[in-house]
Each structure stands twice: as structure tokens, then as C-alpha cells.
Design a protein around this motif. Structure first.
Motif, PDB file in Angstrom:
ATOM      1  N   PRO A  99      61.316  23.991 -45.970  1.00  0.00           N
ATOM      2  CA  PRO A  99      60.668  25.302 -45.993  1.00  0.00           C
ATOM      3  C   PRO A  99      59.529  25.354 -44.968  1.00  0.00           C
ATOM      4  O   PRO A  99      58.929  24.322 -44.639  1.00  0.00           O
ATOM      5  CB  PRO A  99      60.118  25.409 -47.417  1.00  0.00           C
ATOM      6  N   PRO A 100      59.208  26.532 -44.436  1.00  0.00           N
ATOM      7  CA  PRO A 100      58.236  26.648 -43.338  1.00  0.00           C
ATOM      8  C   PRO A 100      56.865  26.037 -43.618  1.00  0.00           C
ATOM      9  O   PRO A 100      56.239  25.498 -42.710  1.00  0.00           O
ATOM     10  CB  PRO A 100      58.110  28.156 -43.124  1.00  0.00           C
ATOM     11  N   ASN A 101      56.382  26.085 -44.863  1.00  0.00           N
ATOM     12  CA  ASN A 101      55.033  25.566 -45.129  1.00  0.00           C
ATOM     13  C   ASN A 101      54.996  24.043 -45.160  1.00  0.00           C
ATOM     14  O   ASN A 101      53.920  23.453 -45.159  1.00  0.00           O
ATOM     15  CB  ASN A 101      54.485  26.147 -46.437  1.00  0.00           C
ATOM     16  N   GLU A 102      56.142  23.365 -45.177  1.00  0.00           N
ATOM     17  CA  GLU A 102      56.165  21.906 -45.193  1.00  0.00           C
ATOM     18  C   GLU A 102      56.538  21.301 -43.833  1.00  0.00           C
ATOM     19  O   GLU A 102      56.717  20.102 -43.716  1.00  0.00           O
ATOM     20  CB  GLU A 102      57.167  21.420 -46.246  1.00  0.00           C
ATOM     21  N   ARG A 103      56.666  22.131 -42.795  1.00  0.00           N
ATOM     22  CA  ARG A 103      57.129  21.670 -41.487  1.00  0.00           C
ATOM     23  C   ARG A 103      56.029  21.116 -40.592  1.00  0.00           C
ATOM     24  O   ARG A 103      56.301  20.686 -39.491  1.00  0.00           O
ATOM     25  CB  ARG A 103      57.789  22.814 -40.728  1.00  0.00           C
ATOM     26  N   LYS A 104      54.796  21.155 -41.043  1.00  0.00           N
ATOM     27  CA  LYS A 104      53.684  20.777 -40.182  1.00  0.00           C
ATOM     28  C   LYS A 104      53.805  19.331 -39.718  1.00  0.00           C
ATOM     29  O   LYS A 104      54.154  18.446 -40.487  1.00  0.00           O
ATOM     30  CB  LYS A 104      52.358  20.968 -40.898  1.00  0.00           C
ATOM     31  N   ALA A 105      53.465  19.116 -38.469  1.00  0.00           N
ATOM     32  CA  ALA A 105      53.517  17.761 -37.906  1.00  0.00           C
ATOM     33  C   ALA A 105      52.324  16.951 -38.395  1.00  0.00           C
ATOM     34  O   ALA A 105      51.304  17.499 -38.833  1.00  0.00           O
ATOM     35  CB  ALA A 105      53.508  17.833 -36.386  1.00  0.00           C
ATOM     36  N   LYS A 106      52.459  15.655 -38.314  1.00  0.00           N
ATOM     37  CA  LYS A 106      51.367  14.774 -38.711  1.00  0.00           C
ATOM     38  C   LYS A 106      50.224  14.919 -37.713  1.00  0.00           C
ATOM     39  O   LYS A 106      50.454  15.127 -36.521  1.00  0.00           O
ATOM     40  CB  LYS A 106      51.842  13.324 -38.719  1.00  0.00           C
ATOM     41  N   PRO A 107      48.981  14.811 -38.185  1.00  0.00           N
ATOM     42  CA  PRO A 107      47.860  14.917 -37.237  1.00  0.00           C
ATOM     43  C   PRO A 107      47.881  13.749 -36.251  1.00  0.00           C
ATOM     44  O   PRO A 107      48.235  12.617 -36.606  1.00  0.00           O
ATOM     45  CB  PRO A 107      46.622  14.860 -38.132  1.00  0.00           C
ATOM     46  N   LYS A 108      47.508  14.047 -35.007  1.00  0.00           N
ATOM     47  CA  LYS A 108      47.506  13.004 -33.983  1.00  0.00           C
ATOM     48  C   LYS A 108      46.366  12.023 -34.214  1.00  0.00           C
ATOM     49  O   LYS A 108      45.305  12.394 -34.697  1.00  0.00           O
ATOM     50  CB  LYS A 108      47.355  13.627 -32.593  1.00  0.00           C
TER      51      LYS A 108
END
Length: 123
Positions: A99-108
Motif C-alpha cells: 500500500p502507498p503509505n508503506e512504500r517509503k524508502a529507508k532513511p539514508k
């Protein structure tokens, strides 16, 4: 919302048995104001080839509107796809299933220079 109509033509179709896939260029014809997504193209490819393991990339809207080109790879099995596809494309495919709200990439992570500056500021 009404269903947007697109039609696809498959060119340069190559049956690549060594890599267990069919590779092709997809020419998408649509109304100039329609926004074509990978999911829309993927559905058209699924209808034609009746396979579920598809990788689509390199979308380009052509000048003048109404046409989009993409490159598609249709794999025979999920194992073949995982073995051959680059990890970056596999991550994108997996992220698109979430789902779109769980697609965030890991912080660099902080870079080497930033870590050195922080270390010296604390001292």
C-alpha cells in the motif's frame, strides 16, 4: 471515474528462452490528456501473454502526445524473474505491491564527511 481507454501494440517481440522470458517494446496509444501508468500497461500485457511475472521500465511519452513507449519483460516463472532481474527493479516491483503509505524508502545513512564532522564537534 470512467475507465481510460488505451491500446497497445507489441513490437520487436523476442522469445528469449535462455533467460526464460519474452522481451518486447510496447507502443501505447491513448488520448493526449490520459496519464498512462505502469499498472495500465501491465494489465494489457497480462491480457496478451497470460503471465503474471512482468517487468516494465523505460516509459517515454513521445512528442505530440497520444503515444507512450515502454520496454517489457514477461518471465515464465517467479524463480526466473528473481534470478535474472536486477535487485533494483525487484525492489520496485515489490514496493508497488505494498500500500502507498508503506512504500517509503529507508532513511539514508550519514556520509563519511558528515560522520567525521560530528565526531570532531563532540570532542
Amino acid at each position: 471515474m470512467s475507465e481510460q481507454h488505451i491500446s497497445c501494440r507489441f513490437t520487436k517481440v523476442k522469445n528469449n528462452r535462455l533467460l526464460s522470458r519474452v522481451q518486447m517494446i510496447v507502443d501505447v496509444f491513448h488520448a493526449p490528456q490520459v496519464k498512462v501508468t505502469k499498472n495500465m500497461i501491465e494489465e494489457e500485457v497480462k491480457k496478451k501473454f497470460k503471465k503474471n511475472h512482468i517487468s516494465i521500465f523505460g516509459l517515454k511519452k513521445l512528442y505530440g502526445g497520444g503515444r507512450t513507449k515502454a520496454f517489457a519483460l514477461v518471465y515464465d516463472s517467479e524463480d526466473a524473474m528473481k534470478k535474472i532481474e536486477p535487485p533494483s527493479r525487484l525492489r520496485k516491483i515489490e514496493a508497488s505491491k505494498l500500500p502507498p503509505n508503506e512504500r517509503k524508502a529507508k532513511p539514508k545513512k550519514d556520509g563519511r564527511k558528515v560522520l567525521k564532522v560530528k565526531k570532531n564537534q563532540n570532542a
